[in-house]
Design an enzyme around this catalytic site. Sequence first.
Site, PDB file in Angstrom:
ATOM      1  N   LYS A 111      21.494 -30.666 -77.479  1.00 52.43           N
ATOM      2  CA  LYS A 111      20.892 -29.346 -77.704  1.00 52.43           C
ATOM      3  C   LYS A 111      21.812 -28.562 -78.646  1.00 52.43           C
ATOM      4  CE  LYS A 111      19.101 -25.313 -75.153  1.00 52.43           C
ATOM      5  NZ  LYS A 111      18.912 -24.674 -73.817  1.00 52.43           N
ATOM      6  N   SER A 132      14.141 -23.317 -72.753  1.00 51.00           N
ATOM      7  CA  SER A 132      14.595 -23.308 -74.117  1.00 51.00           C
ATOM      8  C   SER A 132      15.028 -24.675 -74.638  1.00 51.00           C
ATOM      9  CB  SER A 132      15.761 -22.333 -74.262  1.00 51.00           C
ATOM     10  OG  SER A 132      16.872 -22.777 -73.500  1.00 51.00           O
ATOM     11  N   SER A 161      15.597 -23.605 -68.127  1.00 50.17           N
ATOM     12  CA  SER A 161      15.452 -24.237 -69.437  1.00 50.17           C
ATOM     13  C   SER A 161      15.690 -25.739 -69.522  1.00 50.17           C
ATOM     14  CB  SER A 161      16.368 -23.556 -70.450  1.00 50.17           C
ATOM     15  OG  SER A 161      15.786 -22.360 -70.871  1.00 50.17           O
TER      16      SER A 161
HETATM   17  N1  GLN Z   1      12.963 -18.799 -69.935  1.00 48.41           N
HETATM   18  C1  GLN Z   1      14.110 -18.111 -69.418  1.00 48.41           C
HETATM   19  C2  GLN Z   1      14.560 -17.075 -70.412  1.00 48.41           C
HETATM   20  O1  GLN Z   1      13.868 -16.872 -71.334  1.00 48.41           O
HETATM   21  C3  GLN Z   1      15.203 -19.086 -69.121  1.00 48.41           C
HETATM   22  C4  GLN Z   1      15.924 -19.539 -70.326  1.00 48.41           C
HETATM   23  C5  GLN Z   1      17.018 -20.502 -70.030  1.00 48.41           C
HETATM   24  O2  GLN Z   1      17.079 -21.084 -68.939  1.00 48.41           O
HETATM   25  N2  GLN Z   1      17.922 -20.647 -70.979  1.00 48.41           N
HETATM   26  O3  GLN Z   1      15.566 -16.461 -70.281  1.00 48.41           O
END
Ligand code: GLN
Length: 484
Positions: free
Chosen positions: A76, A151, A175
């Site tokens: 990532k 994400s 995410s």
């Molecule tokens: N979807 C959540 C956010 O927008 C979690 C994102 C994540 O786990 N990095 O913050």
Amino acid sequence: MHSKTIAELGAAMQAGEFSSVELTRHFIERIERLNGDLNALITPTPDQALAEAEAADRVIRSGQAGPLTGIPLVQKDIFCTQGVKTSCGSRMLDSFISPYDATVVERLKQAGTVSLGKANMDEFAMGSSNETSYYGPVRNPWDQNRVPGGSSGGSAAAVAARIAVAGTGTDTGGSIRQPAALCGITGLKPTYGRVSRFGMIAFASSLDQAGPMTRSAEDAAMLLQAMAGFDSRDSTCADQPVPDYSATLNDSLRGLKIGLPREYFDAGLDSAVAASIDGAIGLYKQLGAEVVDISLPNTALAVPTYYVVAPAECSSNLSRFDGVRFGYRCEDPKDLEDLYKRSRGEGFGAEVKRRILIGTYALSAGYYDAYYLKAQKTRHLISDDFKRAFETVDVIMGPTTPTTAFALGEKTDDPVTMYLNDIYTIAANLAGLPGISIPVQPVNGLPVGLQIIGNYFTEGKLLNVAHRLQAETDWHLQTAEGFA
Ligand code: GLN
């Protein structure tokens, strides 16, 4: 070759059936052919991959190979990679070449893996659909008009499309688990502190945790083995021994107590997804597990609590990107203030700005007690719910997400609806608990994820519970049309 698991690939390379260079070339060819539509990778690194594969082949020939030697994966783009662009999905870091490797990257390199490149992601890991990336959205291999989740959507799509054997992800509010669910792969968010955050660009430091994204729990166990463990460069990294995750994969589930929180099967859950989750739980009963109804009464507080804590921490973490110390700098600034304003204004996207504004507001004098302090208190209530539950059950199960993958653009205009996609995953981050998502019966050709949450440092148990289901079923082996 691309449909084999890590264990199968390792055995084949050690038996001399093919080399890591051949395997890596195969994946590079797939990336060249398939990544254009998917947009799963921001920066493919074929030359580096081939050099690493050559080194891995030397290790294999010398008889010193470990379980991950020569395995091609993607990182990532939140992980710093020495000499390779590390963008975090943002224009702010579009020209950033990291001078060092994150601990996760360093450990996976030491284990002999081959990095095929850097995976696309929501900007600074803020999002649930991969649509906030500066580099454009990632498409879901199961239906390219749909999102892969976020994400870590690039890593999830890459594994699902078999353009990489595995990937790394990070999970602040879901995410790893949510994109794993929407793309039909296995994703594990470890206990907070199990994996070092050194060199992982910070979003919300008290929630962020890195983990493996793979086809199977067996593969996840091997990857986590290399990633986990104490690191003196991260003061929140746990100084706890790392158990042998592969050794307990086949443990019996007889007598396992599974808690089903009634709040995770509420009106917001799609009925077809619920049926698929019920089906998987039925299989666990056949494997000897016992099901117990439980309550996590403060579940409804998780999303609002998270959307104070995470923005507050991100507003602080992202203050370093000012065009002076770090990040993009605007052209021809008039004066210092103009430099700050325009560098941050041009370098960050809309969602990141929204979070910084909310977080700065929540932390400001006069509002701190009403928002941040209050959120810390409700965070405690959420942790206590789990503490009570784990007095009577071994694991908690439910859906990873309320629905299957939604359409690209469907939720981009409505941040609150987007935020609600993480309703079942966020609480584990607030409590610091480990959770895994594994594919179960698809709905209308789209993947569904079963989430299994465990007590602190029970990654071995989660992998065992996940693996036993995968040993009986083939949902994790199914591949989207056109990518088999
Ligand atoms: N979807 C959540 C956010 O927008 C979690 C994102 C994540 O786990 N990095 O913050």
